[in-house]
Design a protein around this motif. Structure first.
Motif, PDB file in Angstrom:
ATOM      1  N   PHE A  31      19.009 -31.923  -0.813  1.00  0.00           N
ATOM      2  CA  PHE A  31      19.435 -30.468  -1.110  1.00  0.00           C
ATOM      3  C   PHE A  31      20.058 -29.781   0.044  1.00  0.00           C
ATOM      4  N   GLY A  32      19.109 -29.910   0.916  1.00  0.00           N
ATOM      5  CA  GLY A  32      19.297 -29.170   2.364  1.00  0.00           C
ATOM      6  C   GLY A  32      20.741 -29.563   3.112  1.00  0.00           C
ATOM      7  N   ALA A  33      21.178 -30.894   2.857  1.00  0.00           N
ATOM      8  CA  ALA A  33      22.478 -31.083   3.237  1.00  0.00           C
ATOM      9  C   ALA A  33      23.464 -30.285   2.423  1.00  0.00           C
ATOM     10  N   TYR A  34      23.205 -30.312   1.128  1.00  0.00           N
ATOM     11  CA  TYR A  34      24.167 -29.629   0.203  1.00  0.00           C
ATOM     12  C   TYR A  34      24.408 -28.191   0.532  1.00  0.00           C
ATOM     13  N   VAL A  35      23.294 -27.427   0.703  1.00  0.00           N
ATOM     14  CA  VAL A  35      23.264 -26.033   1.143  1.00  0.00           C
ATOM     15  C   VAL A  35      24.201 -25.918   2.236  1.00  0.00           C
ATOM     16  N   ARG A  36      24.107 -26.644   3.286  1.00  0.00           N
ATOM     17  CA  ARG A  36      24.701 -26.582   4.691  1.00  0.00           C
ATOM     18  C   ARG A  36      26.124 -27.111   4.438  1.00  0.00           C
ATOM     19  N   GLU A  37      26.614 -28.034   3.569  1.00  0.00           N
ATOM     20  CA  GLU A  37      27.923 -28.416   3.350  1.00  0.00           C
ATOM     21  C   GLU A  37      28.557 -27.312   2.663  1.00  0.00           C
ATOM     22  N   LEU A  38      27.823 -26.494   1.902  1.00  0.00           N
ATOM     23  CA  LEU A  38      28.863 -25.485   0.960  1.00  0.00           C
ATOM     24  C   LEU A  38      28.692 -24.257   1.639  1.00  0.00           C
ATOM     25  N   GLY A  39      28.073 -24.127   2.742  1.00  0.00           N
ATOM     26  CA  GLY A  39      27.892 -22.743   3.324  1.00  0.00           C
ATOM     27  C   GLY A  39      27.250 -21.841   2.751  1.00  0.00           C
ATOM     28  N   LEU A  40      26.222 -22.343   1.935  1.00  0.00           N
ATOM     29  CA  LEU A  40      25.521 -21.188   0.986  1.00  0.00           C
ATOM     30  C   LEU A  40      24.492 -20.414   1.995  1.00  0.00           C
ATOM     31  N   VAL A  41      24.003 -20.940   3.056  1.00  0.00           N
ATOM     32  CA  VAL A  41      23.269 -20.142   4.002  1.00  0.00           C
ATOM     33  C   VAL A  41      23.786 -20.596   5.509  1.00  0.00           C
ATOM     34  N   ALA A  42      23.596 -19.680   6.548  1.00  0.00           N
ATOM     35  CA  ALA A  42      23.925 -20.070   7.921  1.00  0.00           C
ATOM     36  C   ALA A  42      22.785 -20.528   8.568  1.00  0.00           C
TER      37      ALA A  42
END
Length: 304
Positions: free
Chosen positions: A249-260
């Motif tokens: 999920f951390g990779a998902y959040v990073r990939e989608l740019g949901l957080v910086a």
């Protein structure tokens, strides 16, 4: 935690099995894991038998490290994970439990685990007498789910497209194991989990998924999530706290740019099961891997 079929052969040993609750400081919270500190005398069938008898979502089995990781420190290990049904390639909560169990015996510090998914470093720190372990995932990757596979997943869950949060699109993410990430539009949708066990298991086996990672994003700064993980391919209806899925999920959040990045995510899991746990996922600006942290505590014999 991608599921693979376990081999069969004779039982060769009767090792000591430790029991820990991972991602919680309460034995009644988090995710129970078995830890076998010395599995050197066990073959695949023996490990599977122990995991099945224990009945936890995963049990970790430790043996000496491969030659490339062996050194004089004695802090490197080979680790394998078995669910009650099969071997899995990576399990976050059993890794955290194993690291804390080792730190209680050989002291806090850096550990290295050779997992079937790759090398996973773990750092264990002690603060106010509490041990906290942080694993560093293997290199992650994220891809889109095929529309027909998403439709089948929703049908097995009994969810409609309208139950999904359009701001967090479905993806399959990997950080040691594959997880289909689906974001619920409401906390109520996440809480009402009643799925077709066999239908979902069949889809997950076809796609080589370990869990479905169901998430709901709290209003506010966007760093806090509530999550649930159906795990029918492991013979478990739901995993109470899932470190491998948290890493993905951390990779998902990073990939989608949901957080910086740099950023730290807080994941609440197990509350709907009555086993509350807390996972944190650190995303570093200079490192694409996920860093998943949590505590673990011994499950006493009278609580078994």
């Amino acid at each position: 935690m991608a599921v693979t079929r376990a081999a069969t052969s004779a039982v060769t040993s009767d090792p000591r099995v430790l029991r820990y609750a991972a991602f919680s400081d309460d034995p009644a919270g988090g995710n129970p894991a078995g830890v076998v500190p010395d599995a050197s005398g066990l073959d695949d069938a023996a490990m599977l038998k122990i995991a099945a008898e224990l009945g936890y979502s995963e049990t970790a089995f430790l043996t000496p490290p491969p030659k490339r990781l062996a050194d004089a420190s004695g802090r490197s290990f080979t680790i394998r994970y078995f669910s009650p049904l099969a071997e899995v390639s990576f399990c976050g909560h059993a890794t955290i439990a194993s690291a804390v169990a080792l730190a209680e015996r050989i002291g806090p510090g850096d550990l290295v685990f050779a997992t079937p998914a790759g090398v996973v470093p773990v750092a264990v720190e002690s603060a106010d007498g509490v041990l906290r372990a942080t694993l560093t995932s293997v290199e992650p990757r994220v891809r889109e789910a095929a529309p027909e596979d998403l439709d089948e997943a929703l049908a097995a869950l009994g969810w409609a497209r309208e139950d999904l949060n359009p701001d967090l699109p479905p993806r399959i993410a990997f950080a040691g194991a594959h997880h289909l990430i689906l974001a619920a539009a409401t906390r109520e949708r996440l809480a009402e989990l009643d799925y077709d066990f066999d239908r979902l298991a069949a889809l997950m086996r076809r796609l080589d998924l370990t869990t479905l990672h169901l998430v709901w994003r709290e209003p506010g700064d966007g760093y806090v999530f509530h999550v649930r993980d159906p795990f029918p391919v492991g013979g478990v209806v739901e995993d109470p706290a899932t470190g491998a899925a948290a890493a993905a999920f951390g990779a998902y959040v990073r990939e989608l740019g949901l957080v910086a990045p740099p950023a730290t995510l807080t994941l609440h899991q197990g509350h709907d099961l009555g086993r509350p746990g807390l996972l944190t996922v650190e995303l570093r600006a200079d490192d694409p891997r996920s860093h998943v942290s949590g505590t673990a505590t011994v499950i006493p014999d009278d609580a078994i």
